[in-house]
Motif scaffolding. Structure first.
Motif, PDB file in Angstrom:
ATOM      1  N   ILE A 164    -136.987  81.838  21.204  1.00 33.54           N
ATOM      2  CA  ILE A 164    -136.019  82.830  21.679  1.00 33.54           C
ATOM      3  C   ILE A 164    -136.526  84.204  21.274  1.00 33.54           C
ATOM      4  N   VAL A 165    -136.497  85.135  22.208  1.00 31.89           N
ATOM      5  CA  VAL A 165    -136.897  86.520  21.945  1.00 31.89           C
ATOM      6  C   VAL A 165    -135.798  87.452  22.444  1.00 31.89           C
ATOM      7  N   ALA A 166    -135.755  88.667  21.905  1.00 30.26           N
ATOM      8  CA  ALA A 166    -134.806  89.664  22.394  1.00 30.26           C
ATOM      9  C   ALA A 166    -135.277  91.061  22.041  1.00 30.26           C
ATOM     10  N   LYS A 167    -135.081  91.962  22.981  1.00 33.53           N
ATOM     11  CA  LYS A 167    -135.372  93.384  22.783  1.00 33.53           C
ATOM     12  C   LYS A 167    -134.384  94.165  23.629  1.00 33.53           C
ATOM     13  N   ASP A 168    -133.586  95.009  22.967  1.00 33.70           N
ATOM     14  CA  ASP A 168    -132.553  95.782  23.666  1.00 33.70           C
ATOM     15  C   ASP A 168    -131.618  94.828  24.408  1.00 33.70           C
ATOM     16  N   ASN A 169    -131.454  94.998  25.718  1.00 38.23           N
ATOM     17  CA  ASN A 169    -130.541  94.144  26.477  1.00 38.23           C
ATOM     18  C   ASN A 169    -131.234  92.945  27.120  1.00 38.23           C
ATOM     19  N   TYR A 170    -132.530  92.780  26.835  1.00 36.29           N
ATOM     20  CA  TYR A 170    -133.292  91.690  27.435  1.00 36.29           C
ATOM     21  C   TYR A 170    -133.558  90.587  26.420  1.00 36.29           C
ATOM     22  N   ALA A 171    -133.455  89.347  26.874  1.00 36.36           N
ATOM     23  CA  ALA A 171    -133.696  88.204  25.990  1.00 36.36           C
ATOM     24  C   ALA A 171    -134.373  87.102  26.790  1.00 36.36           C
ATOM     25  N   GLY A 172    -134.897  86.133  26.073  1.00 33.15           N
ATOM     26  CA  GLY A 172    -135.521  85.001  26.739  1.00 33.15           C
ATOM     27  C   GLY A 172    -135.439  83.755  25.896  1.00 33.15           C
ATOM     28  N   MET A 173    -135.320  82.616  26.570  1.00 34.83           N
ATOM     29  CA  MET A 173    -135.370  81.309  25.928  1.00 34.83           C
ATOM     30  C   MET A 173    -136.457  80.504  26.620  1.00 34.83           C
ATOM     31  N   GLN A 174    -137.465  80.077  25.847  1.00 35.62           N
ATOM     32  CA  GLN A 174    -138.598  79.349  26.422  1.00 35.62           C
ATOM     33  C   GLN A 174    -138.205  77.949  26.870  1.00 35.62           C
ATOM     34  N   PHE A 175    -137.288  77.336  26.164  1.00 35.43           N
ATOM     35  CA  PHE A 175    -136.803  75.996  26.490  1.00 35.43           C
ATOM     36  C   PHE A 175    -135.754  76.078  27.604  1.00 35.43           C
ATOM     37  N   HIS A 176    -135.197  74.929  27.942  1.00 28.74           N
ATOM     38  CA  HIS A 176    -134.152  74.876  28.968  1.00 28.74           C
ATOM     39  C   HIS A 176    -132.796  74.647  28.290  1.00 28.74           C
ATOM     40  N   PRO A 177    -132.030  75.695  28.025  1.00 31.19           N
ATOM     41  CA  PRO A 177    -130.729  75.486  27.376  1.00 31.19           C
ATOM     42  C   PRO A 177    -129.799  74.626  28.224  1.00 31.19           C
ATOM     43  N   GLU A 178    -129.949  74.710  29.545  1.00 31.10           N
ATOM     44  CA  GLU A 178    -129.077  73.945  30.439  1.00 31.10           C
ATOM     45  C   GLU A 178    -129.359  72.446  30.369  1.00 31.10           C
ATOM     46  N   ARG A 179    -130.481  72.067  29.741  1.00 33.44           N
ATOM     47  CA  ARG A 179    -130.825  70.643  29.585  1.00 33.44           C
ATOM     48  C   ARG A 179    -130.838  70.235  28.115  1.00 33.44           C
ATOM     49  N   SER A 180    -130.313  71.082  27.244  1.00 34.32           N
ATOM     50  CA  SER A 180    -130.454  70.868  25.800  1.00 34.32           C
ATOM     51  C   SER A 180    -129.152  70.465  25.121  1.00 34.32           C
ATOM     52  N   ALA A 181    -128.306  69.738  25.843  1.00 38.83           N
ATOM     53  CA  ALA A 181    -127.092  69.134  25.287  1.00 38.83           C
ATOM     54  C   ALA A 181    -126.230  70.160  24.531  1.00 38.83           C
ATOM     55  N   LYS A 182    -125.672  69.747  23.392  1.00 39.32           N
ATOM     56  CA  LYS A 182    -124.717  70.610  22.686  1.00 39.32           C
ATOM     57  C   LYS A 182    -125.353  71.888  22.168  1.00 39.32           C
ATOM     58  N   VAL A 183    -126.609  71.804  21.725  1.00 37.18           N
ATOM     59  CA  VAL A 183    -127.285  72.999  21.217  1.00 37.18           C
ATOM     60  C   VAL A 183    -127.471  74.011  22.346  1.00 37.18           C
ATOM     61  N   GLY A 184    -127.897  73.536  23.502  1.00 36.28           N
ATOM     62  CA  GLY A 184    -128.053  74.420  24.648  1.00 36.28           C
ATOM     63  C   GLY A 184    -126.746  75.042  25.084  1.00 36.28           C
ATOM     64  N   THR A 185    -125.680  74.243  25.041  1.00 35.18           N
ATOM     65  CA  THR A 185    -124.359  74.764  25.394  1.00 35.18           C
ATOM     66  C   THR A 185    -123.958  75.883  24.455  1.00 35.18           C
ATOM     67  N   ARG A 186    -124.214  75.690  23.150  1.00 33.96           N
ATOM     68  CA  ARG A 186    -123.891  76.723  22.161  1.00 33.96           C
ATOM     69  C   ARG A 186    -124.676  78.002  22.446  1.00 33.96           C
ATOM     70  N   LEU A 187    -125.937  77.857  22.787  1.00 35.18           N
ATOM     71  CA  LEU A 187    -126.778  79.032  23.038  1.00 35.18           C
ATOM     72  C   LEU A 187    -126.350  79.775  24.298  1.00 35.18           C
ATOM     73  N   LEU A 188    -125.953  79.048  25.328  1.00 35.22           N
ATOM     74  CA  LEU A 188    -125.449  79.718  26.533  1.00 35.22           C
ATOM     75  C   LEU A 188    -124.132  80.440  26.241  1.00 35.22           C
ATOM     76  N   GLN A 189    -123.285  79.827  25.396  1.00 36.30           N
ATOM     77  CA  GLN A 189    -122.051  80.502  25.004  1.00 36.30           C
ATOM     78  C   GLN A 189    -122.360  81.760  24.204  1.00 36.30           C
ATOM     79  N   ASN A 190    -123.385  81.707  23.357  1.00 33.56           N
ATOM     80  CA  ASN A 190    -123.804  82.903  22.623  1.00 33.56           C
ATOM     81  C   ASN A 190    -124.198  84.011  23.587  1.00 33.56           C
ATOM     82  N   PHE A 191    -124.887  83.648  24.667  1.00 33.54           N
ATOM     83  CA  PHE A 191    -125.277  84.664  25.658  1.00 33.54           C
ATOM     84  C   PHE A 191    -124.035  85.251  26.340  1.00 33.54           C
ATOM     85  N   ILE A 192    -123.068  84.410  26.645  1.00 32.57           N
ATOM     86  CA  ILE A 192    -121.829  84.891  27.261  1.00 32.57           C
ATOM     87  C   ILE A 192    -121.123  85.885  26.325  1.00 32.57           C
ATOM     88  N   ASP A 193    -121.158  85.568  25.024  1.00 28.84           N
ATOM     89  CA  ASP A 193    -120.447  86.373  24.028  1.00 28.84           C
ATOM     90  C   ASP A 193    -121.226  87.614  23.561  1.00 28.84           C
TER      91      ASP A 193
END
Length: 196
Positions: A164-193
Motif C-alpha cells: 500500500i502506498v499513498a501520497k497526498d490524495n493518491y493511494a494504491g494497493m498492489q493486491f486485490h482488496p476486493e478478493r481479500s476477504a475480511k481484510v480486503g473489506t476492512r481496507l476498502l472501508q478505510n478508503f471510504i472513510d
C-alpha cells in the motif's frame, strides 16, 4: 459517490460488488469529464502496463486524474500506473506516487506472485487502520513498486515490495482488496472513510 474508472483494462465488476457489499453504490464512469463529479475514485487495472497507460493517455484520463483533488486509489495495475514509471514496457506513468515499478526479483519462487501473503505496516495512516501483523491479502502480479517513503505497508515475495502506498490524495494497493476477504473489506472501508 464513488467512481470506478473504466479504462477497458480491468474486470471492474468484482470491485463494484465489493463496494456494494459495504453499502455503497459506485458508478462505473467511461468519460474523464465525469470524474470531477465524484467524492472519491478507484483506478482498477489488469494486464500490460504499456497498453493500459496508452489507453489512459489516448482517452484523456491523464489530465482528469492529474486535476482530481479528492481520494483516488489504484488497485493492482492501477496502483502501478499512478507511479512514476514502470519496467513493464519501459513507460512513463502518471507520476502521482513517487517511485518506480520494477520486475519482482523472485529468485527460485514462481512468477507471477499469485496467492495470499502477509502485510507489514510501515507507517500509520487512515488506510492502514485495523491492520494486524498476521493479516493476509490476495496478490496476482509480477511487477511491484520499490519500497520508499510513501510505502505504508509492505509484503515480501523474493524481495520486499510496496503493498500500500499513498501520497497526498493518491493511494494504491498492489493486491486485490476486493478478493481479500475480511481484510480486503476492512481496507476498502478505510478508503471510504479516508478524509484528506
Amino acid at each position: 459517490m464513488i467512481a470506478i474508472i473504466n479504462t477497458g483494462c480491468a474486470n471492474i465488476n468484482s470491485v463494484r460488488f465489493a463496494f456494494e457489499r459495504l453499502g455503497q453504490t459506485p458508478t462505473v464512469i467511461t468519460s474523464p469529464e465525469q470524474l470531477a463529479g465524484y467524492e472519491r475514485a478507484i483506478l482498477p487495472g489488469v494486464g500490460h502496463a504499456s497498453v493500459a497507460m496508452k489507453r489512459l493517455v489516448d482517452n484523456g484520463w491523464q489530465q482528469a486524474i492529474n486535476e482530481y483533488q479528492r481520494p483516488l486509489m489504484g488497485i493492482c495495475l492501477g496502483m502501478q500506473l499512478l507511479c512514476e514509471s514502470t519496467e513493464e514496457g519501459n513507460v512513463q506513468c502518471l507520476g502521482k506516487i513517487p517511485g518506480e515499478v520494477k520486475a519482482l526479483d523472485v529468485g527460485s519462487l514462481t512468477s507471477p506472485h499469485m496467492g495470499w501473503n502477509n502485510l507489514s505496516v510501515q507507517q500509520a495512516h487512515p488506510l492502514t487502520q485495523g491492520l494486524h501483523a498476521d493479516d493476509q491479502v490476495y496478490y496476482v502480479h509480477s511487477f511491484a513498486h520499490t519500497v520508499n517513503n510513501v510505502t505504508l505497508v509492505s509484503s515480501e515475495y523474493g524481495q520486499t515490495f510496496s503493498a500500500i502506498v499513498a501520497k497526498d490524495n493518491y493511494a494504491g494497493m498492489q493486491f486485490h482488496p476486493e478478493r481479500s476477504a475480511k481484510v480486503g473489506t476492512r481496507l476498502l472501508q478505510n478508503f471510504i472513510d479516508w478524509q484528506l
